[in-house]
Design a protein around this motif. Structure first.
Motif, PDB file in Angstrom:
ATOM      1  N   PHE A 440      50.356  68.634  98.460  1.00 40.95           N
ATOM      2  CA  PHE A 440      51.678  68.898  97.890  1.00 40.95           C
ATOM      3  C   PHE A 440      51.748  69.940  96.781  1.00 40.95           C
ATOM      4  O   PHE A 440      52.849  70.358  96.423  1.00 40.95           O
ATOM      5  CB  PHE A 440      52.276  67.585  97.357  1.00 40.95           C
ATOM      6  CG  PHE A 440      52.537  66.564  98.422  1.00 40.95           C
ATOM      7  CD1 PHE A 440      53.612  66.704  99.292  1.00 40.95           C
ATOM      8  CD2 PHE A 440      51.694  65.466  98.576  1.00 40.95           C
ATOM      9  CE1 PHE A 440      53.845  65.768 100.285  1.00 40.95           C
ATOM     10  CE2 PHE A 440      51.930  64.528  99.564  1.00 40.95           C
ATOM     11  CZ  PHE A 440      53.009  64.670 100.422  1.00 40.95           C
ATOM     12  N   LEU A 441      50.629  70.342  96.193  1.00 42.39           N
ATOM     13  CA  LEU A 441      50.688  71.282  95.070  1.00 42.39           C
ATOM     14  C   LEU A 441      50.731  72.727  95.568  1.00 42.39           C
ATOM     15  O   LEU A 441      49.786  73.203  96.197  1.00 42.39           O
ATOM     16  CB  LEU A 441      49.477  71.097  94.151  1.00 42.39           C
ATOM     17  CG  LEU A 441      49.418  72.031  92.937  1.00 42.39           C
ATOM     18  CD1 LEU A 441      50.600  71.773  92.007  1.00 42.39           C
ATOM     19  CD2 LEU A 441      48.100  71.883  92.203  1.00 42.39           C
ATOM     20  N   PRO A 442      51.816  73.472  95.284  1.00 43.16           N
ATOM     21  CA  PRO A 442      51.912  74.872  95.714  1.00 43.16           C
ATOM     22  C   PRO A 442      51.290  75.814  94.688  1.00 43.16           C
ATOM     23  O   PRO A 442      51.000  75.417  93.560  1.00 43.16           O
ATOM     24  CB  PRO A 442      53.423  75.097  95.798  1.00 43.16           C
ATOM     25  CG  PRO A 442      53.975  74.226  94.720  1.00 43.16           C
ATOM     26  CD  PRO A 442      53.071  73.019  94.654  1.00 43.16           C
ATOM     27  N   GLU A 443      51.121  77.067  95.103  1.00 43.80           N
ATOM     28  CA  GLU A 443      50.634  78.099  94.183  1.00 43.80           C
ATOM     29  C   GLU A 443      51.825  78.846  93.593  1.00 43.80           C
ATOM     30  O   GLU A 443      52.532  79.559  94.303  1.00 43.80           O
ATOM     31  CB  GLU A 443      49.714  79.089  94.915  1.00 43.80           C
ATOM     32  CG  GLU A 443      49.146  80.177  94.013  1.00 43.80           C
ATOM     33  CD  GLU A 443      48.451  79.562  92.801  1.00 43.80           C
ATOM     34  OE1 GLU A 443      49.065  79.591  91.711  1.00 43.80           O
ATOM     35  OE2 GLU A 443      47.336  79.049  92.959  1.00 43.80           O
ATOM     36  N   THR A 444      52.065  78.683  92.301  1.00 49.95           N
ATOM     37  CA  THR A 444      53.231  79.290  91.655  1.00 49.95           C
ATOM     38  C   THR A 444      52.876  80.473  90.759  1.00 49.95           C
ATOM     39  O   THR A 444      53.769  81.079  90.163  1.00 49.95           O
ATOM     40  CB  THR A 444      53.972  78.240  90.802  1.00 49.95           C
ATOM     41  OG1 THR A 444      53.045  77.668  89.863  1.00 49.95           O
ATOM     42  CG2 THR A 444      54.540  77.145  91.678  1.00 49.95           C
ATOM     43  N   ALA A 445      51.600  80.809  90.660  1.00 56.43           N
ATOM     44  CA  ALA A 445      51.201  81.928  89.804  1.00 56.43           C
ATOM     45  C   ALA A 445      51.879  83.215  90.274  1.00 56.43           C
ATOM     46  O   ALA A 445      51.850  83.556  91.460  1.00 56.43           O
ATOM     47  CB  ALA A 445      49.686  82.097  89.828  1.00 56.43           C
ATOM     48  N   GLY A 446      52.496  83.917  89.336  1.00 54.49           N
ATOM     49  CA  GLY A 446      53.159  85.173  89.664  1.00 54.49           C
ATOM     50  C   GLY A 446      54.532  85.022  90.282  1.00 54.49           C
ATOM     51  O   GLY A 446      55.201  86.015  90.562  1.00 54.49           O
ATOM     52  N   ARG A 447      54.977  83.803  90.516  1.00 54.52           N
ATOM     53  CA  ARG A 447      56.296  83.546  91.106  1.00 54.52           C
ATOM     54  C   ARG A 447      57.347  83.362  90.011  1.00 54.52           C
ATOM     55  O   ARG A 447      57.101  82.686  89.023  1.00 54.52           O
ATOM     56  CB  ARG A 447      56.271  82.280  91.965  1.00 54.52           C
ATOM     57  CG  ARG A 447      55.349  82.349  93.171  1.00 54.52           C
ATOM     58  CD  ARG A 447      55.953  83.168  94.270  1.00 54.52           C
ATOM     59  NE  ARG A 447      55.197  83.045  95.510  1.00 54.52           N
ATOM     60  CZ  ARG A 447      55.402  83.780  96.596  1.00 54.52           C
ATOM     61  NH1 ARG A 447      56.373  84.695  96.592  1.00 54.52           N
ATOM     62  NH2 ARG A 447      54.681  83.603  97.667  1.00 54.52           N
TER      63      ARG A 447
END
Length: 488
Positions: A440-447
């Motif tokens: 469930f954990l997304p990658e939000t770096a740079g978003r």
């Protein structure tokens, strides 16, 4: 034997996060009986499971009350004066702890100070984020965590200097030392201006302009522009949060974001770190490896090292990568330490468990700890961001109460008597947590927030977030927003 009795009659004080250890010995047996119970195995006075729950767990309940009280207090009275007020009130709790005639009075003093500390901590982060220029905000807030950990090291050093003293001064000096920081901070806080953003929310625009000018080194034109942006942001926030209810956090489309955003602050409590932070000195004393006070300093320094590394990695490597990699190491350490605990009577095995706990601290701080304060502000949609942050803190304190209550029942000789074998229980918990975040954990770096909203709306699998390209409309909105910020 006398040294064993001295250690067995120690009284431990932990601050609101459970990491600033104040341990002291009391040689007068009559006084010891007021604070301790007997170990059923040895017959010596020791910090039994029930007393550990009273000393460590109840103050966390006070912290929950403090976190809840912080919002209405700061909305009505501002940031600066509420913080000064709780600094002043903390003298009462410190006095009661220092001169407590019985354990109950000591716990009441800790409970009261935990309320004050939670209020002050919650508001200070808010105040800091409001007065620091945007480009330095993340660094400033992260650095405050570093200073908090440094204070834990200093507290342990004070304990080393006093724990061998005879009489009540052994624990009264470290406990009374809690009054030093409020004495320093009250006059310093009097010198800082009230938050311009809060003043704007109360319609005091002229005061807000004056205070912002004190906080900025540039001229009136830029100050006026920043104040204009503040007013727009305040208006937009009011529009976004109008009519928001707690149940909105768990409405369809939001519940997954809420659970993932708020969970890490809570689940890091059941990773096993509590043994090498909150209960570090008690745990190390039970293992009988070296000087527990000096080893507690080493444990705190390892946590500090992980905290210092985290800001350098979060944006470069990414949130999901750090979480999965860090959490993969933690259960391995838990299982190895738990396995060594079956031979903890051998000095080399006990020392190995202590060393593993220090390594654990560093990985925990670089993964769990750093992301715990990042995800609640990134993952929620804009209109639920403030409420999600409050819910995250409440959930974290609740989990801390449960964990702090449970650990003595698992570890203590007068309870389950698992000792360091408790690491095996925590290892199993981390495996389940790791599976949850992998799914469930997304990658939000740079978003940006707009991009995160779109990716969630498109129901993109979390493993594909990193390579997913958002729509041209979203990217254009981001460019326009960035250009406005640059122009102002």
């Amino acid at each position: 034997m006398e040294k064993e009795k001295e250690f067995a009659s120690q009284v431990q004080h932990i601050d609101e996060r459970g990491r600033n250890i104040v341990l002291a010995s009391e040689t007068d047996s009559a006084k010891v009986k007021k604070f301790q119970g007997k170990n059923p195995t040895t017959g010596l006075y020791a910090l039994i499971a029930r007393n550990q729950d009273l000393v460590f767990c109840l103050p966390l309940v006070g912290a929950i009350f403090g976190a809840i009280a912080a919002t209405p207090l700061t909305v009505r009275f501002g940031r600066k004066w509420v913080v000064i007020f709780v600094y002043a009130l903390s003298y009462g709790g410190t006095f009661l702890q220092t001169f407590a005639p019985v354990l109950g009075a000591f716990v009441v003093g800790r409970f009261f100070n935990s309320i004050m500390i939670a209020i002050g901590t919650t508001i200070s982060y808010l105040y800091l984020s409001e007065i620091v220029p945007a480009k330095y905000r993340g660094f400033a807030v992260t650095t405050s965590n570093v200073f908090n950990l440094i204070s834990g090291v200093i507290a342990t050093v004070v304990c080393i200097a006093t724990y061998t003293r005879n009489g009540s001064s052994a624990f009264q000096i470290p406990l009374g030392a809690q009054a030093i920081m409020p004495t320093i901070l009250i006059p310093l806080t009097l010198l800082v201006p009230e938050s311009p953003l809060w003043l704007l929310s109360k319609g005091r625009e002229e005061e807000a302009h004056r205070n912002l000018k004190k906080l900025r080194a540039y001229g009136d034109v830029l100050v006026n522009d920043e104040l204009r942006v503040m007013k727009l942001a305040l208006q937009q926030e009011r529009e976004l949060t109008a009519g928001v209810k707690v149940t909105d956090l768990f409405a369809k489309g939001n519940r997954t974001r809420t659970f993932v955003a708020t969970s890490m602050y809570s689940v890091n409590q059941v990773s096993g770190v509590i043994l090498s932070t909150t209960y570090a000195t008690v745990f190390l004393t039970a293992l009988g490896v070296g000087n527990p006070f000096q080893l507690t300093i080493a444990a705190s320094c390892c946590t500090l090292a992980g905290t210092l590394v985290a800001p350098l990695l979060v944006d470069r490597i990414g949130r999901r990568t750090i979480a999965i990699a860090g959490m993969s190491v933690l259960p391995v350490i838990d299982f190895i330490a738990g396995g060594l605990a079956f031979h903890a009577d051998k000095p080399s095995f006990g020392l190995g468990i202590a060393a593993l706990s220090f390594i654990f601290n560093a990985f925990w701080a670089a993964s769990f700890y750093s992301l715990s304060v990042t995800l609640p502000t990134e993952l929620p949609t804009a209109r639920l961001r403030n409420m999600t942050t409050s819910y995250s803190l409440a959930a974290a304190y609740t989990t801390a109460v449960i964990t702090t209550f449970a650990v003595p029942q698992l570890v203590s000789a007068d309870a389950a008597n698992l000792g360091a074998k408790t690491y095996l229980v925590f290892g199993g918990c981390v495996v389940l947590i790791l599976i949850f975040y992998f799914l469930f954990l997304p990658e939000t770096a740079g978003r940006t927030f707009a991009e995160i909203d779109e990716v969630y709306e498109q129901k993109v699998p979390v493993r594909k977030w990193k390579k997913y390209k958002t729509s041209a409309a979203t990217r254009q909105a981001v460019v326009v927003a960035d250009s406005k910020i640059v122009n102002t």
